[in-house]
Design a protein around this motif. Structure first.
Motif, PDB file in Angstrom:
ATOM      1  N   PRO A 296      -5.833 -62.974-112.926  1.00  0.00           N
ATOM      2  CA  PRO A 296      -6.824 -63.673-113.734  1.00  0.00           C
ATOM      3  C   PRO A 296      -6.196 -64.112-115.201  1.00  0.00           C
ATOM      4  O   PRO A 296      -5.273 -63.526-115.518  1.00  0.00           O
ATOM      5  N   VAL A 297      -6.549 -65.138-115.524  1.00  0.00           N
ATOM      6  CA  VAL A 297      -6.229 -65.497-116.647  1.00  0.00           C
ATOM      7  C   VAL A 297      -6.483 -64.670-117.899  1.00  0.00           C
ATOM      8  O   VAL A 297      -7.816 -64.331-118.079  1.00  0.00           O
TER       9      VAL A 297
ATOM     10  N   ARG B  66     -14.737 -57.143-110.746  1.00  0.00           N
ATOM     11  CA  ARG B  66     -14.144 -58.318-110.166  1.00  0.00           C
ATOM     12  C   ARG B  66     -12.651 -58.659-110.796  1.00  0.00           C
ATOM     13  O   ARG B  66     -12.044 -59.128-109.947  1.00  0.00           O
ATOM     14  N   LEU B  67     -12.338 -58.344-111.824  1.00  0.00           N
ATOM     15  CA  LEU B  67     -10.956 -58.584-112.468  1.00  0.00           C
ATOM     16  C   LEU B  67      -9.932 -57.672-111.418  1.00  0.00           C
ATOM     17  O   LEU B  67      -8.891 -58.458-111.133  1.00  0.00           O
TER      18      LEU B  67
ATOM     19  N   ALA C  95      -7.271 -59.795-108.971  1.00  0.00           N
ATOM     20  CA  ALA C  95      -5.607 -59.468-108.672  1.00  0.00           C
ATOM     21  C   ALA C  95      -5.446 -58.828-107.686  1.00  0.00           C
ATOM     22  O   ALA C  95      -4.056 -58.328-107.463  1.00  0.00           O
ATOM     23  N   ASN C  96      -6.166 -58.542-106.706  1.00  0.00           N
ATOM     24  CA  ASN C  96      -6.097 -57.750-105.413  1.00  0.00           C
ATOM     25  C   ASN C  96      -5.377 -56.331-105.788  1.00  0.00           C
ATOM     26  O   ASN C  96      -4.306 -56.093-104.939  1.00  0.00           O
TER      27      ASN C  96
ATOM     28  N   SER D 243      -3.663 -48.975-112.500  1.00  0.00           N
ATOM     29  CA  SER D 243      -2.207 -49.120-112.879  1.00  0.00           C
ATOM     30  C   SER D 243      -1.614 -50.380-112.070  1.00  0.00           C
ATOM     31  O   SER D 243      -0.697 -50.707-112.581  1.00  0.00           O
ATOM     32  N   GLN D 244      -1.963 -50.292-110.744  1.00  0.00           N
ATOM     33  CA  GLN D 244      -1.375 -51.809-110.096  1.00  0.00           C
ATOM     34  C   GLN D 244      -1.856 -52.866-110.820  1.00  0.00           C
ATOM     35  O   GLN D 244      -1.102 -53.828-110.686  1.00  0.00           O
ATOM     36  N   PHE D 245      -3.019 -53.222-111.082  1.00  0.00           N
ATOM     37  CA  PHE D 245      -3.542 -54.235-112.002  1.00  0.00           C
ATOM     38  C   PHE D 245      -2.570 -54.505-113.232  1.00  0.00           C
ATOM     39  O   PHE D 245      -2.256 -55.611-113.590  1.00  0.00           O
TER      40      PHE D 245
END
Length: 995
Positions: free
Chosen positions: A267-268, A722-723, A727-728, A733-735
């Protein structure tokens, strides 16, 4: 179309002027500056618009008023009555048209009413003024005929002026065989230049070969210029590549790094957004917990409140009853007042009943008819009785007067008869008087007296004449004496002799003339007349003539008595007639009195009153009965009102007692105590209800706030999840790891954009940059390209020198023959000739179109117009001129006299020419423009006519029934031709009707 009325709000000196009921032939009379021109301009402005500031016309804006404009009411054959109003607005004013049918419009509707006429056409056809007649006086010859023809087509001289102007323009440009016109001069000049051009063309044998060589050199130089351009472009590109080589290589490396990282779905500003969401979610969870606790506490407070709902449901009814407590008191007061009034009314009824003293009860009196009709009959009958009494009294007085006068006249007649002489005695006296001629002597005596008076007057006149003559002689004598003295002093002996001789002669004549011979003769005659007068008087004074005088006096006295007797007898006869009239009036009065008595008894019976009362007190009795009935009605009304008040009080008491028994614990309370306790009870229960509603509202607000906060928390939670999904990432932490890689890719993209911005201003395209990446030695390529450019420049320079040499040889030839100058001059003059010919052709075409139009008009419209114009001209000239012919050689007219003699327009007298002009203008209106029945405006157009011609022209105008005529004049002698009701007088901004 007819103008019915006008209302001028403000126009020039005319302000707030109303002119109503304009006639079919309306005359406006006023001296100079009274407003005639202003009124004519007002009519044109309302119909066609105010003059603009660019037009050469007065706008007549008012000086002392802010309102500019007005309205005109017209009658239109097609649309009926309409009001046209125009006021200040845009340049020509804002117009509003209102039809009686209710239709409202502007300029389009006005144009429909006016048949699409504009101002200039209307003035040309339907407007007369002195200018048209003055134009006739100033014209001569053929111009006058053209002007009259133009007046018969357009109504003005425009056609004649246009035809003359077109011919003037054509003659000014070209004339066959002429020299001064412009086209003639241009043709001669072009011919001369053409001859010079032919001579110069013979010298051009070598000129064409030099021209071909010059063209070949120009082609070779153009080819070399093209090669130079290509080499210069190649050199510029090599220099540009040398400048951007490092930037292009860095761009290529950045693209490879981006390909290595690949595409990242993140996401932006994802990391920033996640931090913000976490900062919002935690405070919302704390607020939700606090709101839940507050809702529980308010619900506990609400359970403690329990208002009486039954009482509150009937609150409005109870309050209405409580508001009626003051009414209860007021009703008690009114009840007492009505009872007092009832007592007074009953007292009045008893008094009136005692006055009437009629054996009738209230119901019987109520049934008596006392309506307006009956009252009117009673009043009229009462007045009739008073009138009959007055008439009786007046007749008694007149009867006694006439009787006394009759008796006096009879006594005087008898006395006068006794004074008259008997007929026998009078006859004897008359016979004696006839025997003596006394009258002749008296007449002679009178004549003598007149002669004596005349002679006395003659003597006085003779004395006055002698005195005057004596004064004249003395004056002349003094002059002659002075002359003699002057001659003696100055020793002029001639003057002395003349003066002395004159004095002697004048003295002699004075002596002769002043003798009283004539006066003495008159005095002698006067003495003789006086002597004779004395003798006649002595004769008349003798005894015999004294007796005759006595007889005459007796007869004269008897004549007086007889005349007086005759007059008295006539008076007696008249007095007897007057006395009989009084007797007749008595009989009429008795008849009227009998009818009056009959009506009186009839109405008294209907009113149920005794006959004696009806005879003497009818009106008073009627009024007492009417008043008695009014008091009965008032008594019944009072009784009814008292009963209604009592019922209202009982009803109010019962209703309040009912609610007190239901909602109050105390019993047997009065109405005021019940009212007080009920008000307190309602106040207490309302306070409980208000608190309960406040708690409910607070709970609803808290629950609404709780639901809103809960929705916000859920929305933020959904945005958080949703964020992570975008980012899947399964964990936070993975985000964060994915976010770091996305930031690196963003930096590379930013650097790539920066490099592209630097390269976008380069002259090299992307494909060219890819090709230049294979170059190893750029400086060597630039040097080779520069050498080729120098070689091409040397070749171009050699060709340029050769071209200059050839151009120099061509210039020598052209300067020697002046061919190009002559050719240029020839083309220029030929162009000017063609343009001038085109301009001449425009005027020739316009003249041709005008001629065809005139010819068409002659064949189609002019015969009908001339027929009507001949009729008008014959009427105006009393048949002296009866035919009008078209001029065979032009656009003028020939006029035929009754002896078949033909005259051109300039051969007629001025007055006849004006009559011809008027006939043609009127014929134009009633033939070609007969469908446009607009008002005809005439501004003092006939002041040069004599009385006979003026009478004829006004008689002709009165025959034009289809058009309204508005005639403006400042000449008062013309008003005698019109009735007064058709004349409006203008006096310095005011309007008045001539009476």
């Amino acid at each position: 179309m007819k103008i019915v009325s006008m209302h001028i709000y403000g126009y020039g000196q005319l302000e707030n002027i109303k002119i109503d009921s304009l006639s079919d032939f309306q005359v406006f009379f006023g001296e100079n500056e009274a407003g005639k021109s202003t009124l004519m301009s007002f009519i044109n402005s309302i119909l066609f618009g105010f003059p603009t500031k660019q037009q050469n016309e007065l706008r007549y804006e008012p000086k002392h008023s802010t309102r500019y404009g007005g309205n005109i009411r017209i009658y239109h054959e097609k649309h009926g009555y309409a009001v046209i109003e125009r006021v200040k607005g845009k340049a020509a004013g804002d117009v509003k048209v209102v039809l009686d049918s209710g239709k409202v419009g502007g300029e389009e509707l006005l144009s429909d009413l006016l048949g699409n006429f504009d101002k200039s056409l209307y003035q040309a056809i339907f407007s007369f003024n002195l200018q048209g007649l003055q134009n006739i006086h100033q014209m001569k010859g053929e111009d006058l005929g053209r002007f009259l023809f133009s007046a018969g087509t357009l109504g003005t001289e425009k056609l004649a002026k246009t035809e003359l102007e077109l011919q003037k323009e054509l003659d000014m440009r070209f004339k066959p065989g002429g020299r001064k016109p412009i086209l003639n001069e241009k043709l001669q000049k072009v011919h001369e230049i053409s001859q010079d051009l032919k001579k110069a063309a013979a010298k051009l044998k070598d000129y064409e070969s030099l021209i071909q060589k010059r063209d070949q050199l120009q082609q070779e130089m153009a080819e070399i210029n093209k090669q130079l351009e290509n080499r210069n472009i190649q050199a510029e590109k090599l220099k540009e590549w040398k400048r951007i080589e490092s930037i292009a290589k860095e761009e290529k490396w950045t693209k490879k790094e981006l390909e290595t990282l690949g595409e990242i779905e993140f996401p932006v500003r994802g990391l920033e957004r996640l931090e913000k969401l976490n900062q919002l979610i935690l405070p919302l969870e704390a607020e939700l917990k606090s709101l839940s606790e507050r809702i529980r506490h308010v619900r506990e407070e609400l359970g403690e409140l329990n208002p009486d709902c039954d009482l509150l449901k009937e609150e409005q009814v109870i309050l209405t009853l409580l508001d009626q407590i003051p009414l209860y008191e007021q009703l008690s007061v009114e009840k007492g007042q009505y009872e007092t009034k009832l007592t007074a009314v009953q007292t009045e009824l008893a008094a009136i009943k005692e006055k009437l003293h009629l054996p009738l009860n209230e119901e019987e009196i109520q049934s008596i008819n006392t309506n307006i009709s009956m009252k009117n009959e009673v009043v009229n009958l009462s007045r009739q009785g008073e009138k009959l009494a007055d008439v009786k009294e007046e007749l008694d007085i007149l009867h006694q007067q006439e009787l006394n006068e009759l008796e006096a006249l009879e006594r005087e007649v008898r006395l006068t008869e006794s004074l008259c002489l008997p007929e026998i005695e009078r006859s004897q006296l008359e016979q004696q008087l006839r025997n003596h001629d006394k009258t002749a002597l008296e007449e002679e005596l009178n004549n003598l007296k007149e002669q004596i008076q005349f002679n006395q007057l003659s003597i006085e006149q003779q004395k006055a004449a002698n005195e005057k003559l004596r004064f004249q002689f003395i004056t002349i004598e003094l002059i002659l004496v002075i002359l003699s003295l002057y001659g003696m002093i100055s020793k002029q002996w001639v003057l002395l002799l003349i003066g002395l001789a004159g004095c002697l002669i004048l003295g002699f004549f004075m002596f002769q003339s002043l003798k009283n011979g004539k006066e003495i003769k008159i005095l002698n005659n006067l003495n003789k007349l006086r002597e004779k007068e004395k003798q006649i008087i002595e004769i008349l004074q003798t005894a015999s003539y004294q007796d005759i005088r006595s007889l005459e006096e007796k007869l004269k006295l008897d004549d007086q008595h007889r005349n007086k007797l005759q007059i008295l007898k006539l008076k007696l006869k008249q007095q007897k007639a007057n006395y009989k009239k009084i007797i007749v009036k008595f009989e009429e009065w008795e008849s009227d009195f009998a009818n009056y008595t009959e009506k009186l008894l009839s109405i008294g019976k209907e009113l149920k009153i005794p006959e004696q009362m009806a005879n003497t007190l009818l009106l008073e009795a009627f009024e007492q009965i009417e008043q008695y009935k009014a008091f009965i009605r008032e008594k019944n009304q009072l009784i009814e009102r008292i009963s209604n008040i009592h019922q209202k009080q009982v009803k109010l008491m019962e209703e309040l007692s009912h609610y007190g028994y239901r909602y109050l614990s105390e019993e047997t309370l009065d109405i005021h105590k019940i009212s007080y306790l009920l008000r307190n009870k309602l106040k207490t229960e309302n306070e409980k209800r208000i608190k309960m509603e406040e708690r409910k509202a607070k709970i609803a607000d808290l629950e609404s706030e709780y639901q809103q906060k809960e929705k916000e928390w859920q929305s933020l939670k959904i945005e958080h999840d949703r964020l992570l999904n975008e980012a899947n990432a399964e964990t936070v932490s993975q985000f964060y790891e994915l976010g770091e890689e996305a930031e690196k890719r963003a930096d590379l993209m930013k650097r790539l954009e920066n490099l592209k911005r630097q390269l976008q201003y380069s002259i090299l395209s992307e494909q060219e940059r890819e090709n230049f990446l294979a170059i190893r030695n750029c400086d060597e390529l630039i040097s080779d390209c520069q050498k080729e450019i120098d070689s091409l420049r040397n070749q171009w320079k050699e060709l340029q020198e050769e071209q200059s040499r050839v151009q120099y040889e061509i210039q020598i030839i052209e300067d020697g023959g002046i061919y190009s100058d002559i050719l240029h001059h020839y083309k220029q003059k030929k162009y000017e000739l063609e343009e001038m010919a085109k301009e001449w052709g425009v005027y020739a075409l316009a003249q041709n179109i005008l001629a065809k139009t005139i010819e068409k008009y002659k064949n189609k419209h002019l015969p009908l117009l001339l027929s009507k114009a001949e009729e008008f001209l014959s009427f105006l000239t009393n048949g002296n001129y009866h035919r009008i012919h078209l001029h065979p050689s032009g656009s003028g007219f020939l006029v035929e006299r009754k002896d078949q003699t033909l005259f051109e327009a300039d051969e007629l007298s001025q007055a006849t020419t004006e009559q011809l002009y008027v006939s043609i203008r009127l014929a134009l209106m009633v033939t070609i423009y007969q469908n446009y029945k607009f008002p005809i405006v005439i501004d003092d157009s006939f002041v040069n006519f004599d009385a006979k011609r003026t009478k004829l022209v006004f008689k002709l105008l009165h025959k034009l029934k289809q058009n309204q005529i508005l005639f403006f004049t400042c000449h008062e002698h013309l008003l005698s031709f019109f009735p007064n009701e058709n004349i409006l007088r203008l006096e310095k901004g005011a309007v008045q009707i001539v009476s």
